[in-house]
Each structure stands twice: as C-alpha cells, then as structure tokens.
Design a protein around this motif. Structure first.
Motif, mmCIF file in Angstrom:
data_model
loop_
_atom_site.group_PDB
_atom_site.id
_atom_site.type_symbol
_atom_site.label_atom_id
_atom_site.label_comp_id
_atom_site.label_asym_id
_atom_site.label_seq_id
_atom_site.Cartn_x
_atom_site.Cartn_y
_atom_site.Cartn_z
ATOM 1 N N HIS A 1 59.291 58.595 26.720
ATOM 2 C CA HIS A 1 57.870 58.356 26.502
ATOM 3 C C HIS A 1 57.382 59.338 25.442
ATOM 4 O O HIS A 1 58.097 60.296 25.095
ATOM 5 N N ALA B 1 50.328 54.798 33.758
ATOM 6 C CA ALA B 1 50.755 53.506 34.294
ATOM 7 C C ALA B 1 52.214 53.547 34.755
ATOM 8 O O ALA B 1 52.587 52.875 35.727
ATOM 9 N N ALA B 2 53.035 54.347 34.058
ATOM 10 C CA ALA B 2 54.450 54.437 34.404
ATOM 11 C C ALA B 2 54.711 55.416 35.542
ATOM 12 O O ALA B 2 55.798 55.412 36.136
ATOM 13 N N SER C 1 45.920 56.421 24.257
ATOM 14 C CA SER C 1 46.717 55.239 24.601
ATOM 15 C C SER C 1 48.060 55.636 25.211
ATOM 16 O O SER C 1 48.502 55.039 26.201
ATOM 17 N N ALA C 2 48.697 56.649 24.633
ATOM 18 C CA ALA C 2 49.975 57.112 25.164
ATOM 19 C C ALA C 2 49.808 57.697 26.566
ATOM 20 O O ALA C 2 50.660 57.504 27.446
ATOM 21 N N TYR C 3 48.692 58.395 26.778
ATOM 22 C CA TYR C 3 48.435 58.967 28.103
ATOM 23 C C TYR C 3 48.204 57.867 29.133
ATOM 24 O O TYR C 3 48.677 57.950 30.275
ATOM 25 N N ASP C 4 47.494 56.829 28.740
ATOM 26 C CA ASP C 4 47.276 55.699 29.645
ATOM 27 C C ASP C 4 48.602 55.059 30.047
ATOM 28 O O ASP C 4 48.798 54.686 31.208
ATOM 29 N N LEU C 5 49.514 54.954 29.096
ATOM 30 C CA LEU C 5 50.832 54.385 29.395
ATOM 31 C C LEU C 5 51.623 55.301 30.333
ATOM 32 O O LEU C 5 52.327 54.819 31.232
#
Length: 259
Positions: free
Chosen positions: A189, A237-238, A230-234
């Motif tokens: 990530h 989510a993971a 956006s990367a933090y949201d992903l």
C-alpha cells in the motif's frame, strides 16, 4: 517592537511584494492570528523585500521556539487546532497513544548517545502532548497502524505488554478514538515506507504531515493532500474493523505478557 505580520503589512509592503515572496496577504494573516508559525525562508524573503535587515528572521526564530523537534513543531501546533486527525504508522504506536516506557525506549533508540536528562526531556514533552486527548475539544482521532507495530518488541516484552494494553484501553474507553489494524494480508500500500498524519479543521484546509527517522514535512498543496487522503481512505478500507482490531491488540498484549 512591531509584530511579524505588522512589518509584513506595512504601507510600503504592497501585495506585489507578497507575491514576490510567494505568499499572500491571507497567509500573512494566519501568522498575525497565531494560526501558523512563519517559515524562516519566508522571513528571509520579506526581510530582503522590506530592507528590514534580519528583523523578521529574528521574530521568526522566537515564534518557532518549541519543545518538540523543529521539523515537527508546525504539525504539533496544528494538532491542537484540528477537529479530526487521521494517522497511519507502519511500525510504531502513534505518539499521542504511547506510554512513558514505550516512548523512552523509542527515544533512546533514536538518540543512542544522548545524556539521560536529554532523553527524559524528550519523554516528558511527548507525555505532555498526550493531554490533548483529555481536552474538552479533543479531535476525533482515527488511527491505522500496521500489524507489524503489534509485533515489534520495542523496549522488551514488559514494555510492549503495557503499551498494547494501554492502546486497547484508550481505544475501548475513549469514544473519539477509532483504531484499526492493517494486517499483513493486505499486502502493499502507499504508506509502507513511513508514517502520515491527516489533520482536518472546521475553518481551514486539510493539512498532511509525513515523518521519517529524523525529518518531517508539512504538506499543504491541495492536489497532493487529496492524494494522501485517498490513499488513507483505501488503507482504512483494507484494515480490520475496529472490533476485530481491538481483539488483535488485546491478543498481542497477552502474548507479550506471557512469561
């Protein structure tokens, strides 16, 4: 002695001068309101434009006096103003949630040749910062930490057992703290190589702070901030659910506490 902003806003300091220093009148206003610390580079540019010697640079150095590392001073101040904080750490527990023993072990590792009083000064400063969580206006704190942080034996088994138990207690009993664990199974990530803090405010743009071993950077450029968001949201989510994450933290604490 005139204030930093008063000097920068003198009648002979037109908006054109601010633009030549790559800043705006609004940005100068943030210094005047005490919402941002002036940067030494900007102070130097304004001194040159105004012909004020090193006056603004001296004021800047005074304004930037801080107990924390210089590269972290701006972020530490902004945390006090944030309405919400989102963080990701790859190997360590977030500073705001560290125990004294854990913080001492990390500080000693980062400064192996420092005198004991220097180490203890750093630890006291870090512990003082945790009082932010007790404030009536404490921000919502969303924490994502990699599973590796639950396994790395910082300070030894006893220190880790105490730290993870503290993390579990803070997560369980403070409704404004949400903790999630990103498992090894999530794979690669964007934040594998460091830590990131996303700070949001009720009346100001979102800011990101990234940090390495001996340096940090405040990111304010909107497009780059949005990429971090956006990367933090992903990553969230993971990550495991808050409930499953809490169970994992408690389990890891018991493992370290087992003789």
């Amino acid at each position: 002695m005139p204030s930093y902003a008063a000097c920068a806003r003198r009648p002979d300091c037109p908006r054109a001068s601010w633009s030549r220093a790559f800043c705006s009148g609004t940005y100068i206003g943030l210094f005047e309101a005490g919402e941002r610390r002036p940067q030494i580079e900007l102070s130097r540019s304004l001194d040159e434009l105004l012909g004020s010697g090193e006056h603004l640079q001296r004021l800047c150095r005074l304004a930037r006096t801080s107990k924390v590392a210089g590269y972290f001073a701006d972020a530490a101040e902004l945390q006090l103003q944030a309405s919400s904080i989102g963080s990701y750490t790859s190997m360590l527990v977030l500073g705001l949630l560290q125990t004294e023993s854990y913080a001492r072990a990390l500080t000693r590792a980062a400064h192996p040749f420092a005198a004991t009083d220097v180490i203890e000064g750093h630890v006291r400063t870090r512990m003082e910062r945790t009082s932010l969580l007790d404030s009536p206006t404490a921000p919502v704190l969303c924490v994502v930490l990699h599973e590796a942080a639950l396994l790395l034996p910082v300070g030894g088994n006893a220190v880790m057992a105490e730290q993870l138990s503290h993390l579990a207690e803070q997560t369980d009993f403070r409704p404004r703290i949400v903790t999630q664990v990103l498992p090894f199974s999530a794979g690669a990530h964007p934040f594998l190589h460091g830590s990131m803090t996303l700070m949001q405010f009720t009346d100001a743009p979102t800011v990101v702070y990234t940090e390495g071993a001996y340096s940090g950077q405040l990111v304010e450029e909107p497009l780059l901030v949005e990429r971090f968001r956006s990367a933090y949201d992903l990553a969230r989510a993971a990550a495991l659910s808050p409930e499953a994450s809490l169970q994992g933290i408690v389990s890891a604490a018991k493992e370290f506490a087992t003789p």
